[in-house]
Design an enzyme around this catalytic site. Structure first.
Site, mmCIF file in Angstrom:
data_model
loop_
_atom_site.group_PDB
_atom_site.id
_atom_site.type_symbol
_atom_site.label_atom_id
_atom_site.label_comp_id
_atom_site.label_asym_id
_atom_site.label_seq_id
_atom_site.Cartn_x
_atom_site.Cartn_y
_atom_site.Cartn_z
ATOM 1 C CG ASN A 7 -1.810 1.161 1.333
ATOM 2 O OD1 ASN A 7 -1.374 2.290 1.157
ATOM 3 N ND2 ASN A 7 -3.069 0.933 1.628
ATOM 4 C CG HIS A 10 1.512 6.038 4.868
ATOM 5 N ND1 HIS A 10 0.733 6.982 5.491
ATOM 6 C CD2 HIS A 10 1.175 4.862 5.414
ATOM 7 C CE1 HIS A 10 -0.036 6.394 6.379
ATOM 8 N NE2 HIS A 10 0.210 5.101 6.348
ATOM 9 C CG HIS A 43 -8.334 4.134 0.945
ATOM 10 N ND1 HIS A 43 -8.531 3.984 2.295
ATOM 11 C CD2 HIS A 43 -9.546 4.493 0.439
ATOM 12 C CE1 HIS A 43 -9.794 4.245 2.601
ATOM 13 N NE2 HIS A 43 -10.429 4.578 1.477
ATOM 14 N NE ARG A 45 -8.511 7.580 4.083
ATOM 15 C CZ ARG A 45 -9.423 7.306 5.021
ATOM 16 N NH1 ARG A 45 -10.521 8.012 5.118
ATOM 17 N NH2 ARG A 45 -9.208 6.347 5.893
ATOM 18 N NE ARG A 49 -7.820 11.504 5.039
ATOM 19 C CZ ARG A 49 -8.257 10.907 6.147
ATOM 20 N NH1 ARG A 49 -7.459 10.166 6.879
ATOM 21 N NH2 ARG A 49 -9.507 11.068 6.538
ATOM 22 C CD GLU A 70 -7.059 -0.337 1.036
ATOM 23 O OE1 GLU A 70 -7.212 0.737 1.658
ATOM 24 O OE2 GLU A 70 -6.225 -1.170 1.362
ATOM 25 C CB THR A 101 -9.415 1.620 7.117
ATOM 26 O OG1 THR A 101 -8.959 2.210 5.909
ATOM 27 C CG2 THR A 101 -10.785 1.020 6.902
ATOM 28 C CD GLU A 151 -7.048 -6.210 3.187
ATOM 29 O OE1 GLU A 151 -7.273 -5.907 2.003
ATOM 30 O OE2 GLU A 151 -6.314 -5.545 3.944
ATOM 31 C CG HIS A 190 -5.414 -1.737 9.196
ATOM 32 N ND1 HIS A 190 -4.923 -1.071 10.289
ATOM 33 C CD2 HIS A 190 -5.988 -0.807 8.410
ATOM 34 C CE1 HIS A 190 -5.215 0.203 10.175
ATOM 35 N NE2 HIS A 190 -5.859 0.406 9.037
HETATM 36 N N1 PXP Z 1 -5.755 -3.102 4.201
HETATM 37 C C1 PXP Z 1 -6.704 -2.133 4.232
HETATM 38 C C2 PXP Z 1 -8.093 -2.489 3.821
HETATM 39 C C3 PXP Z 1 -6.387 -0.821 4.611
HETATM 40 O O1 PXP Z 1 -7.340 0.130 4.631
HETATM 41 C C4 PXP Z 1 -5.049 -0.514 4.929
HETATM 42 C C5 PXP Z 1 -4.662 0.893 5.286
HETATM 43 O O2 PXP Z 1 -4.881 1.733 4.224
HETATM 44 C C6 PXP Z 1 -4.091 -1.542 4.866
HETATM 45 C C7 PXP Z 1 -4.472 -2.834 4.529
HETATM 46 C C8 PXP Z 1 -2.645 -1.305 5.188
HETATM 47 O O3 PXP Z 1 -2.522 -1.010 6.536
HETATM 48 P P1 PXP Z 1 -1.117 -0.518 7.092
HETATM 49 O O4 PXP Z 1 -0.815 0.794 6.434
HETATM 50 O O5 PXP Z 1 -1.357 -0.395 8.566
HETATM 51 O O6 PXP Z 1 -0.112 -1.571 6.743
#
Ligand code: PXP
Length: 238
Positions: A7, A10, A43, A45, A49, A70, A101, A151, A190
């Site tokens: 992901n 960031h 993601h 949003r 953001r 996402e 999330t 997931e 997550h």
């Molecule tokens: N899976 C989902 C559905 C998420 O919303 C996120 C965060 O955007 C992640 C995985 C990844 O989480 P993390 O950034 O804590 O590794």
């Protein structure tokens, strides 16, 4: 062995802090793939953001692995995803005020709406995943609605310690087997990091782990020294 979805939200967070053009998540998706990412997750949003519309369309054109979009189950996102045609969509709950999330998607009490929504995505050949808590009734509803994947939310597991973490891990393991028996493909994610990932990665037949924050944080740790050195060289050779 589970595959790894990286992901890159960031990376976009850092860019949006200055509303400039760098760092570009598209470039970093390329680096994530070089490192072995099996898919790229973003993601989009409602408040834009971090990830922007431009990012997802460029990613779709340039990545060599798979694109996992996402998004919240809104009409706006349905239109965008049907135009984008990502490899799959993960439906997540979304609140404006949250930092990330928080809980899993409430599928049980939104079956009718989600069924139409999922069918609409599937009619465009997009596979659909639901980000849910490891709870039987949510898993049952996800299967009834027709999601291809779930997931499992590992946020609670990641926040806990000791015996409490062990109990949550057993819940995730049991939920994984339960969902697989129902015919679902099971991903998880997550809060996973370099300390806690192995317990989840070792669950038999877990399909993909989605990890963002810890990988981006680690990339700063392994890259900052070199970045400073390069700047120092530029300054000192002037
Ligand atoms: N899976 C989902 C559905 C998420 O919303 C996120 C965060 O955007 C992640 C995985 C990844 O989480 P993390 O950034 O804590 O590794």
């Amino acid at each position: 062995m589970a595959t790894l979805g990286v992901n890159i939200d960031h990376i976009a967070n850092v860019r949006q802090a200055r509303k400039t053009v760098e760092p570009d998540p598209v470039q970093f998706a390329f680096l994530a793939e070089l490192g072995g990412a099996d898919s790229i997750t973003v993601h989009l949003r409602e408040d834009r953001r971090h990830i922007q519309d431009r990012d997802i369309f460029l990613l779709k054109d340039t990545i060599k692995t798979k694109l996992n979009l996402e998004m919240a189950a809104t009409e706006e996102m349905l239109k965008i995803s049907k135009k984008l045609l990502p490899d799959y969509v993960t439906i997540v709950p979304e609140k404006r005020e949250e930092i990330t999330t928080e809980g899993g998607l409430e599928v049980k009490n939104n079956q009718k709406y989600l069924k139409d929504y999922v069918n609409s995505l599937k009619s465009s050949n997009i596979e659909v995943s639901a980000f849910i808590d490891p709870v039987h009734e949510q898993i049952n509803s996800a299967e009834e609605i027709g999601f291809d994947f779930i997931e499992l939310h590992t946020g609670k597991y990641s926040d806990l310690k000791g015996q409490e973490q062990y109990v949550e891990l057993q819940k995730i393991i049991e939920s994984t087997y339960y969902a697989i028996d129902l015919g679902l493909v099971v991903n998880a994610g997550h809060g996973l990091n370099y300390q806690n990932v192995r317990n989840i990665a070792s669950i038999n037949n877990i399909n993909e782990l989605n990890i963002g924050h810890s990988i981006v944080a680690r990339s700063l740790a392994v890259g900052l020294e070199k970045a400073v050195r390069e700047m120092k060289t530029l300054i000192s050779t002037n």
